[in-house]
Design an enzyme around this catalytic site. Structure first.
Site, PDB file in Angstrom:
ATOM      1  N   HIS A  47       0.837  -1.207   0.000  1.00 25.39           N
ATOM      2  CA  HIS A  47       0.000   0.000   0.000  1.00 25.39           C
ATOM      3  C   HIS A  47       0.872   1.257   0.000  1.00 25.39           C
ATOM      4  CE1 HIS A  47      -2.889   3.053   1.074  1.00 25.39           C
ATOM      5  NE2 HIS A  47      -2.290   3.266   2.239  1.00 25.39           N
ATOM      6  N   HIS A  71       3.606   7.663   5.168  1.00 27.67           N
ATOM      7  CA  HIS A  71       2.385   8.347   5.595  1.00 27.67           C
ATOM      8  C   HIS A  71       1.591   7.618   6.675  1.00 27.67           C
ATOM      9  CE1 HIS A  71       0.173   5.818   2.618  1.00 27.67           C
ATOM     10  NE2 HIS A  71      -0.861   6.041   3.404  1.00 27.67           N
ATOM     11  N   GLU A  75       0.853   6.570  12.654  1.00 30.24           N
ATOM     12  CA  GLU A  75      -0.454   6.054  13.041  1.00 30.24           C
ATOM     13  C   GLU A  75      -0.453   4.529  13.246  1.00 30.24           C
ATOM     14  OE1 GLU A  75      -3.333   8.202  12.622  1.00 30.24           O
ATOM     15  OE2 GLU A  75      -4.907   6.711  12.966  1.00 30.24           O
ATOM     16  N   ASP A  76       0.172   3.804  12.336  1.00 26.37           N
ATOM     17  CA  ASP A  76      -0.007   2.350  12.319  1.00 26.37           C
ATOM     18  C   ASP A  76       1.098   1.544  12.986  1.00 26.37           C
ATOM     19  OD1 ASP A  76      -2.351   2.771  11.032  1.00 26.37           O
ATOM     20  OD2 ASP A  76      -1.691   2.075   9.065  1.00 26.37           O
ATOM     21  N   ASP A 137      -3.257   8.253  -1.531  1.00 27.74           N
ATOM     22  CA  ASP A 137      -3.530   7.192  -0.559  1.00 27.74           C
ATOM     23  C   ASP A 137      -4.944   6.654  -0.795  1.00 27.74           C
ATOM     24  OD1 ASP A 137      -3.523   5.778   2.030  1.00 27.74           O
ATOM     25  OD2 ASP A 137      -4.700   7.470   2.794  1.00 27.74           O
ATOM     26  N   ASP A 258     -19.162  13.113 -27.623  1.00 25.01           N
ATOM     27  CA  ASP A 258     -17.773  13.059 -27.149  1.00 25.01           C
ATOM     28  C   ASP A 258     -17.472  11.807 -26.340  1.00 25.01           C
ATOM     29  OD1 ASP A 258     -19.278  13.716 -24.958  1.00 25.01           O
ATOM     30  OD2 ASP A 258     -17.895  15.233 -24.203  1.00 25.01           O
TER      31      ASP A 258
HETATM   32 MN    MN Z   1      -2.683   4.846   3.847  1.00 27.98          MN
END
Ligand code: MN
Length: 500
Positions: A47, A71, A75-76, A137, A258
């Site tokens: 990811h 990123h 947090e993780d 993300d 179009d």
């Molecule tokens: Mn993420």
């Protein structure tokens, strides 16, 4: 492990320093997320890699790509901010913390929705790159939404369609908007999605055959006129935009010209008009469908010439003519203005993208304060206004945000050439208050493009406005009827309450 070359090969003018930074972030993310799995039991690193790659595909530089790898690390996997600062410096930390603060936004009814918008606006007002990382993300989360439990899928898809895709549109990042919309469409309206897919498939063969025939004749015609320096390709309409257009035309697919269009890119603007002339000289255009978005760009900055012509063998084809620069801008919007040397502002010749220059980061090292926060001096007024407003407003915020932010904006100039952006249909009164409360409160008259107009007049995109003030001039109840912005209305009400 995915190959880092997939990312570095996307960067132009890659320096050793860039390469070292990306390599370091790649290795750091791999190490810190070791054993960390996604819901589908894939390594979590996939990811992070995909997010970083999405960022690189938009043409962003090594700092933003590095932040993409990191990123989710605070947090993780409990990496500390200090550790990121030590390894990668203040700028990367600032971006990672910005994305972390956006957090795991949840879309559950209006309150959460408001909360999401609030956080996004605050993020945007600090550094636009935070938002670009968040969008990239989200793109990968949408691409892998199948592995998320069913009840969560719908919430995430709705949030994507209602918040993230419109923001990508507003920032002019067409590529992201298209991908986000089509991915969300499949989850939110599965039946319509399948139906639209079928319609497109049935129609595409016929349309593509027409385009290929026409392409041959057009190339001959251009060669005959000595135009050889160009590139030509087809673009197929995205599913969601076809779906919306079908709704507009009550399902009549024959009315949509179009579905697929022929695109010609040329070096200079003058070349575009020359090619338009050659096409109209050889084929008959549909009169109402000649659109010159080069002379009058769309409000999100889009520039191109569109014309729809009868090919002569019963077919009708749309042709889009633009320069290389316009093409890049159309696909990547704000991202195309943050060059690989991040911090260096690129010049744009597009008046509707002037506001973008205002939210691009300045040379970061110089601007970074000791706490790593960016400068807040260059934020467009509508972002400042929203951030200020959301502090005071409760649930009304959503309605105002929707009308102020997602609706079309106009860009109006001060005599010095500064850009003030306002919602469409704003008046001179709105403009005056957008500059300064004192100027609004003492507004007595105004010249628009050199001519005196009543202060209740509505402004148009590109107007140049010169305000006149008088010491004894003051707001009246009548002014409220001619205001579009919440800021002007609040200032006037404040004045009226306090100085009755
Ligand atoms: Mn993420």
């Amino acid at each position: 492990m995915p190959d880092i070359k997939e990312i570095t090969s996307l960067l132009q003018n890659l320096t050793d320093k860039d390469l070292a930074l990306i390599q370091k972030a790649y290795t750091f993310a791999q190490k810190t997320h070791e054993g960390h799995l996604r819901k589908n039991n894939e390594p979590y690193f996939n990811h992070l890699f995909a997010t970083a790659k999405n960022i690189a595909e938009l043409g962003m530089g090594s700092t933003t790509i590095a932040a993409g790898f990191l990123h989710d690390s605070i947090e993780d996997v409990n990496v500390t901010p200090e550790e990121i600062r030590k390894e990668f410096g203040d700028e990367v930390l600032f971006l990672v913390e910005g994305v972390t603060k956006l957090g795991k936004i949840k879309y559950q009814g209006t309150t959460r929705y408001n909360e999401s918008l609030r956080k996004l606006f605050v993020a945007m007002s600090q550094d636009i790159r935070v938002l670009i990382i968040k969008l990239c993300d989200r793109l990968h989360n949408m691409q892998t939404l199948d592995s998320v439990p069913n009840e969560k899928q719908l919430r995430i898809a709705k949030e994507t369609l209602e918040i993230y895709a419109p923001i990508a549109y507003r920032l002019g990042i067409k590529k992201l908007q298209r991908d986000l919309e089509d991915l969300a469409f499949a989850y939110i309206f599965p039946e319509d999605f399948e139906k639209t897919k079928k319609i497109l498939k049935a129609k595409k063969g016929e349309v593509e055959a027409n385009l290929e025939n026409f392409e041959k004749s057009l190339k001959k015609e251009l060669a005959k006129n000595g135009v050889t320096n160009f590139s030509m390709d087809h673009r197929v309409k995205s599913l969601y935009s076809l779906y919306k257009k079908l709704q507009k035309y009550k399902g009549d697919v024959e009315a949509i010209y179009d579905i697929s269009a022929l695109r010609i890119t040329l070096p200079e603007i003058a070349d575009c008009y020359r090619v338009l002339g050659i096409i109209h000289g050889a084929w008959r255009p549909l009169p109402e469908r000649i659109k010159d978005y080069i002379a009058s760009p769309k409000l999100n900055g889009y520039r191109s010439i569109h014309t729809t012509i009868f090919t002569g063998d019963g077919a009708i084809v749309e042709v889009q003519i633009r320069t290389e620069e316009m093409h890049k801008e159309a696909e990547f919007g704000i991202a195309s203005h943050i060059s690989y040397k991040e911090g260096a502002k690129k010049k744009t010749t597009n008046p509707n993208l002037l506001w973008i220059k205002k939210i691009l980061p300045e040379k970061r090292d110089k601007d970074l304060k000791s706490d790593g926060k960016g400068s807040s001096g260059d934020i467009p007024s509508w972002v400042k206004e929203l951030v200020e407003y959301q502090k005071e407003a409760g649930d009304e915020f959503l309605d105002h945000a929707k009308s102020d932010f997602f609706e079309e904006r106009i860009f109006v100039f001060t005599p010095k050439g500064d850009v003030i952006d306002l919602p469409k249909d704003s008046s001179i009164i709105d403009f005056a208050f957008a500059i300064h409360t004192d100027i609004g409160s003492h507004l007595s008259g105004a010249k628009v493009n050199g001519k005196f107009l009543s202060i209740t007049s509505t402004l148009q995109n590109g107007d140049r406005v010169e305000i006149e003030t008088k010491k004894n001039a003051k707001p009246s109840y009548k002014w409220l009827e001619f205001c579009k912005t919440t800021m002007a209305k609040r200032r006037i009400n404040n004045y009226l309450d306090n100085f009755k």
